[in-house]
Design an enzyme around this catalytic site. Structure first.
Site, mmCIF file in Angstrom:
data_model
loop_
_atom_site.group_PDB
_atom_site.id
_atom_site.type_symbol
_atom_site.label_atom_id
_atom_site.label_comp_id
_atom_site.label_asym_id
_atom_site.label_seq_id
_atom_site.Cartn_x
_atom_site.Cartn_y
_atom_site.Cartn_z
ATOM 1 N N PHE A 1 5.242 -21.945 98.842
ATOM 2 C CA PHE A 1 6.085 -22.625 99.846
ATOM 3 C C PHE A 1 5.973 -24.153 99.749
ATOM 4 N N LEU B 1 1.681 -16.613 90.144
ATOM 5 C CA LEU B 1 2.744 -15.749 90.670
ATOM 6 C C LEU B 1 2.163 -14.517 91.358
ATOM 7 N N THR C 1 -9.991 -17.457 94.366
ATOM 8 C CA THR C 1 -9.026 -18.536 94.066
ATOM 9 C C THR C 1 -9.400 -19.832 94.779
ATOM 10 N N THR D 1 -6.327 -27.933 104.871
ATOM 11 C CA THR D 1 -5.781 -27.517 106.159
ATOM 12 C C THR D 1 -6.616 -28.035 107.330
ATOM 13 N N ASP D 2 -5.971 -28.132 108.496
ATOM 14 C CA ASP D 2 -6.723 -28.495 109.714
ATOM 15 C C ASP D 2 -7.656 -27.364 110.142
ATOM 16 N N GLU D 3 -7.443 -26.158 109.595
ATOM 17 C CA GLU D 3 -8.221 -25.005 110.061
ATOM 18 C C GLU D 3 -9.698 -25.105 109.701
ATOM 19 N N TYR E 1 -10.291 -17.328 105.334
ATOM 20 C CA TYR E 1 -9.384 -18.331 104.748
ATOM 21 C C TYR E 1 -9.915 -19.738 104.999
ATOM 22 N N ALA F 1 -12.810 -20.775 105.948
ATOM 23 C CA ALA F 1 -14.135 -21.013 105.356
ATOM 24 C C ALA F 1 -14.014 -21.277 103.856
ATOM 25 N N LYS G 1 -11.381 -22.616 102.349
ATOM 26 C CA LYS G 1 -10.802 -23.959 102.182
ATOM 27 C C LYS G 1 -11.864 -25.026 102.483
ATOM 28 N N LYS H 1 4.371 -15.623 107.612
ATOM 29 C CA LYS H 1 3.895 -16.656 108.538
ATOM 30 C C LYS H 1 4.802 -16.659 109.766
ATOM 31 N N LEU H 2 4.290 -17.189 110.876
ATOM 32 C CA LEU H 2 4.957 -17.024 112.165
ATOM 33 C C LEU H 2 6.448 -17.374 112.146
ATOM 34 N N ASP I 1 -4.577 -8.916 119.381
ATOM 35 C CA ASP I 1 -4.884 -10.277 118.951
ATOM 36 C C ASP I 1 -5.602 -10.265 117.596
ATOM 37 N N HIS J 1 -9.419 -15.531 116.536
ATOM 38 C CA HIS J 1 -8.172 -16.327 116.616
ATOM 39 C C HIS J 1 -8.453 -17.709 117.216
HETATM 40 P P1 NAD Z 1 1.635 -20.099 99.540
HETATM 41 O O1 NAD Z 1 0.821 -18.895 99.815
HETATM 42 O O2 NAD Z 1 3.082 -20.100 99.920
HETATM 43 O O3 NAD Z 1 1.589 -20.456 97.972
HETATM 44 C C1 NAD Z 1 0.411 -20.375 97.221
HETATM 45 C C2 NAD Z 1 0.792 -20.427 95.744
HETATM 46 O O4 NAD Z 1 -0.422 -20.415 94.971
HETATM 47 C C3 NAD Z 1 1.624 -19.231 95.282
HETATM 48 O O5 NAD Z 1 2.697 -19.681 94.491
HETATM 49 C C4 NAD Z 1 0.640 -18.396 94.458
HETATM 50 O O6 NAD Z 1 1.264 -17.633 93.439
HETATM 51 C C5 NAD Z 1 -0.266 -19.477 93.900
HETATM 52 N N1 NAD Z 1 -1.597 -18.963 93.531
HETATM 53 C C6 NAD Z 1 -2.403 -18.171 94.295
HETATM 54 N N2 NAD Z 1 -3.532 -17.884 93.601
HETATM 55 C C7 NAD Z 1 -3.444 -18.531 92.397
HETATM 56 C C8 NAD Z 1 -4.299 -18.635 91.271
HETATM 57 N N3 NAD Z 1 -5.495 -18.008 91.237
HETATM 58 N N4 NAD Z 1 -3.893 -19.380 90.226
HETATM 59 C C9 NAD Z 1 -2.681 -20.013 90.235
HETATM 60 N N5 NAD Z 1 -1.832 -19.924 91.281
HETATM 61 C C10 NAD Z 1 -2.205 -19.208 92.358
HETATM 62 O O7 NAD Z 1 0.856 -21.297 100.244
HETATM 63 P P2 NAD Z 1 1.422 -22.613 100.943
HETATM 64 O O8 NAD Z 1 1.708 -22.305 102.361
HETATM 65 O O9 NAD Z 1 2.450 -23.217 100.071
HETATM 66 O O10 NAD Z 1 0.105 -23.512 100.915
HETATM 67 C C11 NAD Z 1 -0.180 -24.362 99.793
HETATM 68 C C12 NAD Z 1 -1.477 -25.084 100.043
HETATM 69 O O11 NAD Z 1 -1.382 -25.850 101.247
HETATM 70 C C13 NAD Z 1 -2.673 -24.152 100.228
HETATM 71 O O12 NAD Z 1 -3.778 -24.738 99.561
HETATM 72 C C14 NAD Z 1 -2.888 -24.123 101.733
HETATM 73 O O13 NAD Z 1 -4.248 -23.905 102.035
HETATM 74 C C15 NAD Z 1 -2.445 -25.517 102.120
HETATM 75 N N6 NAD Z 1 -1.930 -25.669 103.489
HETATM 76 C C16 NAD Z 1 -0.944 -24.839 103.943
HETATM 77 C C17 NAD Z 1 -0.435 -25.028 105.227
HETATM 78 C C18 NAD Z 1 0.690 -24.153 105.763
HETATM 79 O O14 NAD Z 1 1.039 -24.269 106.953
HETATM 80 N N7 NAD Z 1 1.310 -23.309 104.959
HETATM 81 C C19 NAD Z 1 -0.945 -26.052 106.041
HETATM 82 C C20 NAD Z 1 -1.951 -26.884 105.525
HETATM 83 C C21 NAD Z 1 -2.429 -26.692 104.243
HETATM 84 P P1 TYD Z 2 0.367 -18.213 110.986
HETATM 85 O O1 TYD Z 2 1.780 -18.561 110.706
HETATM 86 O O2 TYD Z 2 -0.233 -16.997 110.342
HETATM 87 O O3 TYD Z 2 -0.500 -19.509 110.660
HETATM 88 P P2 TYD Z 2 -2.061 -19.831 110.991
HETATM 89 O O4 TYD Z 2 -2.742 -18.585 111.376
HETATM 90 O O5 TYD Z 2 -2.544 -20.352 109.680
HETATM 91 O O6 TYD Z 2 -2.046 -20.855 112.088
HETATM 92 O O7 TYD Z 2 0.205 -18.033 112.563
HETATM 93 C C1 TYD Z 2 0.545 -19.074 113.460
HETATM 94 C C2 TYD Z 2 0.211 -18.601 114.855
HETATM 95 O O8 TYD Z 2 1.070 -17.512 115.206
HETATM 96 C C3 TYD Z 2 -1.208 -18.077 115.005
HETATM 97 O O9 TYD Z 2 -1.714 -18.431 116.296
HETATM 98 C C4 TYD Z 2 -1.049 -16.564 114.907
HETATM 99 C C5 TYD Z 2 0.321 -16.329 115.505
HETATM 100 N N1 TYD Z 2 1.102 -15.186 114.976
HETATM 101 C C6 TYD Z 2 1.672 -14.247 115.850
HETATM 102 O O10 TYD Z 2 1.516 -14.333 117.088
HETATM 103 N N2 TYD Z 2 2.413 -13.233 115.307
HETATM 104 C C7 TYD Z 2 2.600 -13.098 113.964
HETATM 105 O O11 TYD Z 2 3.271 -12.127 113.518
HETATM 106 C C8 TYD Z 2 2.011 -14.070 113.083
HETATM 107 C C9 TYD Z 2 2.191 -13.953 111.591
HETATM 108 C C10 TYD Z 2 1.276 -15.106 113.632
#
Ligand code: NAD
Ligand code: TYD
Length: 357
Positions: A13, A38, A105, A132-134, A157, A159, A161, A196-197, A289, A293
């Protein structure tokens, strides 16, 4: 300045949005080398058109960042001088059900990339790690995470990161590898896998399926549109102090119920009514829940604002409307993701599949 930028996880993404941002919307003139395993979350269709339009400036390799030999060859053959590291297992619920791939990974894979960069220290301009902020754990009702907040991750997750962040910092302190780290709040926008949500709720609200809300829906997340995150990463890569961490946030705290009801309202206003003309909020279903969480995330990003003048451009309202419109306009992408057809395409082009979709 960097010329041969290795982007890991570029078919996911944020990585795909970042590659598009760098090639279409920035003055970056170098090459992007996208390495992605992939997994179920990696979808080459997130980058449709890019290889054709940028044939000399964009390369793709299907490879695992944990594979030392494959990484060494890519670093050498492509003369990699910078890394923007997105590749990760990224979904908290999956990390609770099966942590193995997260450890492999997110921790081992990050270490493997750091080693490749350390072995070529003289050619490395920057290693940027996307986190991530997590990693900071959960806030109570008030307060913000700063770059000085103690790490206190709750899920496998977060932990994993957190562990990767520590390795990146250690490579700066111990070996002098030029690194930067960004810790960002929850992203939303085009090309997000519908586990994701926000994309899950949008797609279920289109089809009239249940909208599963964990617990009472009172948990709070800070939302940032993915294009704002991509701009922040570019700014940090260009101007960030080496060895430094930068928080990235959206100033957009919402409870999950606020997010879901807002999606329902926008969709009621723009789509045909559901059966019996009932509002889409009737689809909300409270489910068990998530264990561990985190209650609330919120970011103080004043370091990034003061040093680089970065601010989010999208408000949650504008960003959410654009995002909903994107999922409604991109039927083909949605259908192929939901039906798993993108996985069949990967299999026919690259052989075996990895990970459970
Ligand atoms: P995503 O799950 O959409 O994409 C992850 C990508 O990594 C995928 O294309 C997957 O094929 C690839 N991948 C997984 N394991 C691999 C491996 N061993 N070798 C090569 N490629 C591999 O994730 P995202 O939401 O795009 O997040 C990207 C980064 O940003 C992550 O590091 C995540 O921790 C961080 N991040 C995400 C968010 C969010 O809200 N999505 C917020 C803050 C930080
Ligand atoms: P998510 O998109 O999984 O991101 P993160 O857990 O990394 O913050 O979830 C965002 C929030 O939404 C989180 O508090 C969990 C909640 N959630 C639901 O209530 N229902 C759902 O189906 C999903 C995927 C998440």
């Amino acid at each position: 300045m960097f010329n041969n930028l290795l982007v890991t996880g570029g078919c996911g993404f944020i990585g795909a949005n970042f590659i598009r941002h760098m090639l279409y919307d920035s003055d970056f003139k170098g090459r992007i080398i996208n390495v992605d395993k992939l997994t179920y979350a990696g979808n080459p269709e997130n980058l449709t058109g890019v290889a054709e339009e940028f044939d000399k400036r964009y390369l793709f390799f299907r490879a695992d960042i944990c594979d030392a030999q494959a990484m060494a060859k890519i670093f050498d053959d492509c003369r990699i001088d910078s890394v923007c590291h997105f590749a990760a297992e990224s979904h908290v619920d999956r990390s609770i059900a099966a942590p193995d791939a997260f450890i492999q990974t997110n921790i081992f894979g990050t270490w493997q990339l750091l080693e490749q960069a350390r072995l070529r220290m003289d050619q490395m301009v920057l290693f940027h790690h996307v986190s991530t902020d997590e990693v900071y754990g959960s806030l109570g009702e008030t307060g913000l995470f700063t770059e000085h907040t103690r790490y206190d991750p709750s899920s496998p997750y977060s932990a994993s990161k957190a562990s990767a962040d520590h390795l990146v910092s250690a490579y700066f302190r111990t070996y002098g590898l030029p690194v930067t780290i960004s810790n960002c709040s929850n992203n939303y926008g085009p090309y997000q896998f519908p586990e994701k949500l926000i994309p899950l709720m949008i797609l279920n609200a289109i089809t009239g399926d249940p909208l599963p809300v964990y617990g009472r829906g009172t948990n709070v997340r800070d939302w940032l549109h993915v294009t704002d995150h991509c701009r922040a990463i570019r700014e940090i890569m260009l101007g960030g102090r080496r060895g430094q961490t930068y928080n990235v946030g959206g100033n957009s705290e919402k409870t999950n119920m606020e997010v879901v009801t807002r999606i329902c309202k926008i969709m009621d206003d723009s789509l045909p009514a559901l059966e019996d003309r009932k509002p889409r909020t009737d689809l909300i279903t409270y489910v068990a829940d998530r264990p561990g969480h985190d209650l609330r995330y919120a970011m103080d990003f004043s370091r990034l604002r003061e040093e680089m003048g970065w601010e989010p451009v999208e408000t949650f309202e504008t960003g959410l409307e654009k995002t909903i419109q994107w999922y409604m306009d991109n039927h083909k992408w949605v259908d192929r993701v939901k039906s798993g057809q993108y996985r069949q395409w990967i299999k026919s082009h690259y052989g075996s599949l990895t990970g459970r979709a």
